[in-house]
Structure formats: structure tokens, C-alpha cells
Design a protein around this motif. Structure first.
Motif, short mmCIF file in Angstrom:
data_model
loop_
_atom_site.label_atom_id
_atom_site.label_comp_id
_atom_site.label_asym_id
_atom_site.label_seq_id
_atom_site.Cartn_x
_atom_site.Cartn_y
_atom_site.Cartn_z
N TYR A 100 93.34 24.21 -22.32
CA TYR A 100 92.71 24.99 -23.32
C TYR A 100 91.33 25.21 -23.18
O TYR A 100 90.74 24.38 -22.99
CB TYR A 100 93.09 24.35 -24.79
N GLU A 104 89.55 24.07 -30.76
CA GLU A 104 90.50 24.27 -31.90
C GLU A 104 91.80 24.53 -31.41
O GLU A 104 92.91 23.92 -32.02
CB GLU A 104 89.85 25.55 -32.76
N GLU A 105 91.98 25.23 -30.50
CA GLU A 105 93.55 25.47 -29.92
C GLU A 105 93.83 24.08 -29.39
O GLU A 105 95.27 23.97 -29.41
CB GLU A 105 93.32 26.45 -28.91
N ARG A 107 93.27 21.25 -30.49
CA ARG A 107 93.48 20.47 -31.61
C ARG A 107 94.74 20.74 -32.21
O ARG A 107 95.79 20.02 -32.62
CB ARG A 107 92.63 20.37 -33.05
N ALA A 108 95.02 22.22 -32.50
CA ALA A 108 96.40 22.74 -32.81
C ALA A 108 97.78 22.24 -32.05
O ALA A 108 98.62 21.78 -32.65
CB ALA A 108 96.29 24.00 -32.88
N ALA A 111 98.12 18.44 -32.88
CA ALA A 111 99.02 17.96 -33.94
C ALA A 111 100.33 18.55 -33.85
O ALA A 111 101.08 18.05 -34.66
CB ALA A 111 98.22 18.93 -35.05
N ARG A 112 100.90 19.13 -32.97
CA ARG A 112 102.27 19.83 -32.90
C ARG A 112 103.04 18.95 -32.11
O ARG A 112 104.41 18.77 -32.11
CB ARG A 112 102.35 21.18 -32.21
#
Length: 248
Positions: A100, A104-105, A107-108, A111-112
Motif C-alpha cells: 500500500y 490509511e489504506e 489500516r483499512a 482491519a479486515r
């Protein structure tokens, strides 16, 4: 220039990998490398140095996730970071790699992952520095630079033009700049003779700078235009003096 960031021992600082080899290895194993912006990859083409570090990790019941930070020092003195997410949460528990350009991408995507929320997580706030790299002398443009070097060498008519080793070295050029050199006037300034001197500066992937010095002149028996190419400014200026002295 130094670039501080969080790190731990992930790859030894003395790694023989060049910046472009390191990038190729990351792209080759990342499942989503095709999603990275083209502009990001283009900027990394001329990186001068790189460093990698473990940023954080998460382990629980046989599942794990690590986040690595890969930073490159670019020719303009700025730094660019790619975040690598490594985990074994897919079926079969084989390690999966994702890259990435945006935190922020990252972290997203993290989280998945199907990891328990109470699993231990740690980050490493250790500060290190990239090895100092001298700032380039020129403002380079990445624009088919290897082909430009080939064309400059091809039009050189002097028998003492740069050798095959120089041509092979410049075949790896990733950026270049052309400037006209002035000063140190020679006898070529006489009426009817036209002399011009240009520096073709090339940036190599490892940060090395190599220049070709091109003399354009009309000091030929029939007054035609001629190009000569040398590996140093002194050699080029000596050739200008020599050519001017040969014309009656």
C-alpha cells in the motif's frame, strides 16, 4: 539527507540489493501490486537508496500479521514509503503479501483481517537514518535516458570517443539533463567557425552521475557540421582547441 522513521531489524543494512532490485522483489510477491499508482512506481525508478523495517506485529493462536515499512530516498532528496502487510489468515495459512502507498489504506486492509481483537499487538518506535546520499548536481528528467545516451554516442565521429564500457554503463541511465557549457573561449571564436559544447549528464540507478561532453563544430575541411563526444570537459575543450588550430 536523512529520513527518520520507525524500524526494527528486518533486513540487514548491508543488504546487497539495489533500490530497484528491492522494489522488484516487493512487487513480485505482492498480490495487489497492480493497484499501486503508476506515478508511485515511476518515481521509484530513480531511487538512490532504500531501507526496510518492521513497523508492527500481531500474533494469536497460530495467526499472525506483520507490517513493514519500505522507504526509498529519491533523486530530488524526498522520501517515498510503501507499506507491506504480511499475514497468514487466508485458507491454507500460506503467507500473503500486500503493498500500500497510503497508510490509511493499510489500516483499512489490516482491519479486515480475521484476527481476534484482543490479540497482542506491538509497534516499534525506534528511530534510524538512511545512509547519507550526496544531492545530485543536476535537475534530472526521466525520459528514455538510456536511448538518449545511445544516440549521443552514435553520432560521435571522433576516433577517441567513449568506449564500449561507457556505453554499457549509460545503458542503465534512468534520467538525464542537457546543458550548454560556456566559458574558456578558444581560438574557435575566429570568423567563420562555429563551436558549441554541451554536457549530457546522466543519473544511474545507484545514484552515480556520469557526463558525456559533446562538441559540435564546423571546423572541417568542407565546413560541414561535425559532432565529437568525450568523457570529460577538459578533453572536449582540448579537442576544440586542436580542431580550431587545424583550420587555416
Amino acid at each position: 539527507m536523512s529520513v527518520p522513521y520507525e524500524t526494527a531489524a528486518y533486513e540487514p543494512a548491508e543488504s546487497p540489493e539495489s533500490p530497484e532490485e528491492h522494489l522488484a522483489r516487493l512487487l513480485g510477491r505482492a498480490l495487489n501490486s497492480f493497484e499501486l499508482p503508476d506515478e508511485t512506481i515511476r518515481r521509484l525508478d530513480c531511487a538512490l537508496a532504500h531501507d526496510s523495517s518492521l513497523h508492527s506485529a500481531h500474533h494469536s493462536a497460530g495467526l499472525h500479521r506483520e507490517t513493514y515499512r519500505h522507504t526509498w530516498l529519491l533523486a530530488d532528496g524526498s522520501a517515498l514509503t510503501l507499506w507491506e502487510l504480511v499475514h497468514n489468515t487466508a485458507r491454507g495459512r500460506d503467507p500473503q503479501h500486500e503493498l500500500y502507498a497510503d497508510e490509511e489504506e493499510l489500516r483499512a486492509a489490516t482491519a479486515r483481517l480475521p484476527l481476534p481483537p484482543d490479540a497482542p499487538d506491538f509497534e516499534l518506535p525506534v528511530t534510524v537514518q538512511l545512509s547519507p546520499i550526496p544531492a545530485p548536481r543536476h535537475s534530472y528528467v526521466p525520459d528514455d535516458s538510456a536511448d538518449h545516451a545511445r544516440r549521443v554516442l552514435r553520432r560521435a565521429e571522433n576516433p577517441d570517443r567513449p568506449d564500449a564500457a561507457t556505453a554499457a554503463l549509460l545503458a542503465t541511465a534512468c534520467a538525464h539533463q542537457i546543458t550548454q557549457a560556456f566559458g574558456r573561449p578558444c581560438r574557435a571564436a575566429r570568423a567563420g567557425l562555429c563551436f558549441s559544447l554541451y554536457e549530457h549528464a546522466f543519473l544511474l540507478p545507484g545514484g552515480e552521475e556520469v557526463s558525456l561532453w559533446e562538441v559540435e563544430h564546423t571546423a572541417t575541411p568542407d565546413g560541414r557540421h561535425m559532432c565529437e563526444v568525450y568523457v570529460s570537459e577538459d578533453a572536449a575543450r582540448e579537442a576544440m582547441e586542436r580542431r580550431a588550430a587545424q583550420v587555416p
